[in-house]
Design a protein around this motif. Structure first.
Motif, PDB file in Angstrom:
ATOM      1  N   PHE A  30       0.827  -1.211   0.000  1.00  0.00           N
ATOM      2  CA  PHE A  30       0.000   0.000   0.000  1.00  0.00           C
ATOM      3  C   PHE A  30       0.861   1.260   0.000  1.00  0.00           C
ATOM      4  O   PHE A  30       0.644   2.169  -0.800  1.00  0.00           O
ATOM      5  CB  PHE A  30      -0.938  -0.003   1.215  1.00  0.00           C
ATOM      6  N   PHE A  31       1.865   1.305   0.870  1.00  0.00           N
ATOM      7  CA  PHE A  31       2.710   2.503   0.948  1.00  0.00           C
ATOM      8  C   PHE A  31       3.537   2.706  -0.328  1.00  0.00           C
ATOM      9  O   PHE A  31       3.688   3.831  -0.803  1.00  0.00           O
ATOM     10  CB  PHE A  31       3.620   2.460   2.173  1.00  0.00           C
ATOM     11  N   VAL A  32       4.058   1.642  -0.892  1.00  0.00           N
ATOM     12  CA  VAL A  32       4.829   1.768  -2.131  1.00  0.00           C
ATOM     13  C   VAL A  32       3.919   2.205  -3.280  1.00  0.00           C
ATOM     14  O   VAL A  32       4.298   3.044  -4.103  1.00  0.00           O
ATOM     15  CB  VAL A  32       5.552   0.441  -2.459  1.00  0.00           C
ATOM     16  N   LEU A  33       2.711   1.673  -3.334  1.00  0.00           N
ATOM     17  CA  LEU A  33       1.764   2.058  -4.377  1.00  0.00           C
ATOM     18  C   LEU A  33       1.369   3.523  -4.257  1.00  0.00           C
ATOM     19  O   LEU A  33       1.361   4.261  -5.250  1.00  0.00           O
ATOM     20  CB  LEU A  33       0.528   1.161  -4.315  1.00  0.00           C
ATOM     21  N   VAL A  34       1.066   3.980  -3.047  1.00  0.00           N
ATOM     22  CA  VAL A  34       0.695   5.384  -2.840  1.00  0.00           C
ATOM     23  C   VAL A  34       1.868   6.301  -3.163  1.00  0.00           C
ATOM     24  O   VAL A  34       1.702   7.323  -3.847  1.00  0.00           O
ATOM     25  CB  VAL A  34       0.192   5.598  -1.391  1.00  0.00           C
ATOM     26  N   ALA A  35       3.068   5.952  -2.715  1.00  0.00           N
ATOM     27  CA  ALA A  35       4.242   6.776  -3.009  1.00  0.00           C
ATOM     28  C   ALA A  35       4.526   6.814  -4.514  1.00  0.00           C
ATOM     29  O   ALA A  35       4.839   7.869  -5.066  1.00  0.00           O
ATOM     30  CB  ALA A  35       5.466   6.244  -2.259  1.00  0.00           C
ATOM     31  N   GLY A  36       4.387   5.688  -5.188  1.00  0.00           N
ATOM     32  CA  GLY A  36       4.614   5.650  -6.628  1.00  0.00           C
ATOM     33  C   GLY A  36       3.607   6.490  -7.392  1.00  0.00           C
ATOM     34  O   GLY A  36       3.961   7.213  -8.327  1.00  0.00           O
ATOM     35  N   LEU A  37       2.346   6.420  -7.006  1.00  0.00           N
ATOM     36  CA  LEU A  37       1.328   7.239  -7.658  1.00  0.00           C
ATOM     37  C   LEU A  37       1.564   8.722  -7.402  1.00  0.00           C
ATOM     38  O   LEU A  37       1.384   9.550  -8.297  1.00  0.00           O
ATOM     39  CB  LEU A  37      -0.066   6.828  -7.190  1.00  0.00           C
ATOM     40  N   TRP A  38       1.968   9.063  -6.195  1.00  0.00           N
ATOM     41  CA  TRP A  38       2.233  10.463  -5.856  1.00  0.00           C
ATOM     42  C   TRP A  38       3.414  11.007  -6.667  1.00  0.00           C
ATOM     43  O   TRP A  38       3.344  12.101  -7.221  1.00  0.00           O
ATOM     44  CB  TRP A  38       2.504  10.592  -4.364  1.00  0.00           C
ATOM     45  N   VAL A  39       4.485  10.235  -6.757  1.00  0.00           N
ATOM     46  CA  VAL A  39       5.660  10.663  -7.519  1.00  0.00           C
ATOM     47  C   VAL A  39       5.320  10.741  -9.010  1.00  0.00           C
ATOM     48  O   VAL A  39       5.719  11.686  -9.691  1.00  0.00           O
ATOM     49  CB  VAL A  39       6.852   9.717  -7.267  1.00  0.00           C
ATOM     50  N   LYS A  92       2.493  11.356 -10.363  1.00  0.00           N
ATOM     51  CA  LYS A  92       1.610  12.498 -10.621  1.00  0.00           C
ATOM     52  C   LYS A  92       2.393  13.800 -10.647  1.00  0.00           C
ATOM     53  O   LYS A  92       2.133  14.686 -11.454  1.00  0.00           O
ATOM     54  CB  LYS A  92       0.538  12.557  -9.537  1.00  0.00           C
ATOM     55  N   ARG A  93       3.368  13.942  -9.778  1.00  0.00           N
ATOM     56  CA  ARG A  93       4.124  15.182  -9.679  1.00  0.00           C
ATOM     57  C   ARG A  93       5.281  15.274 -10.669  1.00  0.00           C
ATOM     58  O   ARG A  93       5.603  16.344 -11.148  1.00  0.00           O
ATOM     59  CB  ARG A  93       4.685  15.358  -8.276  1.00  0.00           C
ATOM     60  N   ARG A  94       5.935  14.158 -10.931  1.00  0.00           N
ATOM     61  CA  ARG A  94       7.177  14.195 -11.718  1.00  0.00           C
ATOM     62  C   ARG A  94       7.088  13.418 -13.018  1.00  0.00           C
ATOM     63  O   ARG A  94       8.112  13.072 -13.584  1.00  0.00           O
ATOM     64  CB  ARG A  94       8.325  13.636 -10.888  1.00  0.00           C
ATOM     65  N   GLY A  95       5.908  13.142 -13.474  1.00  0.00           N
ATOM     66  CA  GLY A  95       5.755  12.373 -14.704  1.00  0.00           C
ATOM     67  C   GLY A  95       6.326  13.120 -15.899  1.00  0.00           C
ATOM     68  O   GLY A  95       6.019  14.286 -16.115  1.00  0.00           O
ATOM     69  N   PRO A  96       7.176  12.486 -16.690  1.00  0.00           N
ATOM     70  CA  PRO A  96       7.751  13.168 -17.852  1.00  0.00           C
ATOM     71  C   PRO A  96       6.698  13.520 -18.901  1.00  0.00           C
ATOM     72  O   PRO A  96       6.866  14.470 -19.643  1.00  0.00           O
ATOM     73  CB  PRO A  96       8.758  12.160 -18.411  1.00  0.00           C
TER      74      PRO A  96
END
Length: 114
Positions: free
Chosen positions: A74-83, A85-89
């Motif tokens: 859960f934490f890795v999935l949430v962190a990955g989605l957050w990153v 969303k913010r840093r997507g090329p």
């Protein structure tokens, strides 16, 4: 011991997810793109059912490992989605792109000037 349970659950969960995706792809898209690697859909479904039963058995027998695996996932999935969303090329590239109308006008400019 709990870490080993978590690893076993994660491994069998990844097999289940991959086989489930393969089944969905094979039933929706067929086998026209992968003729040389054609296998039976029934056998793929049977293997997926076996993997799922192994996952549910391990999850029921090892509750501490299951909770640890679910929490980390859960934490890795949430962190990955957050990153993402913010840093997507893609976001930066889309912002740099021209609009459709400006491309049409640019392509039509030589025709208009003639």
């Amino acid at each position: 011991m709990i870490l080993a349970d978590m690893y076993a659950l994660g491994l069998i969960a990844s097999f289940c997810i991959n086989m489930g995706s393969l089944i969905i792809y094979r039933y929706l898209m067929g086998t026209k793109e992968v003729r040389q690697f054609n296998t039976s859909r029934f056998i793929t479904l049977l293997i997926w059912i076996i993997f799922m039963s192994c996952f549910f058995f391990l999850a029921s027998m090892k509750p501490h490992g299951t909770m640890m695996w679910a929490t980390v996932t859960f934490f890795v999935l949430v962190a990955g989605l957050w990153v993402a969303k913010r840093r997507g090329p893609e976001v930066k590239e889309i912002e740099k792109a021209d609009s459709e109308m400006s491309m049409v006008l640019y392509l039509a400019k030589p025709l208009i000037l003639k």
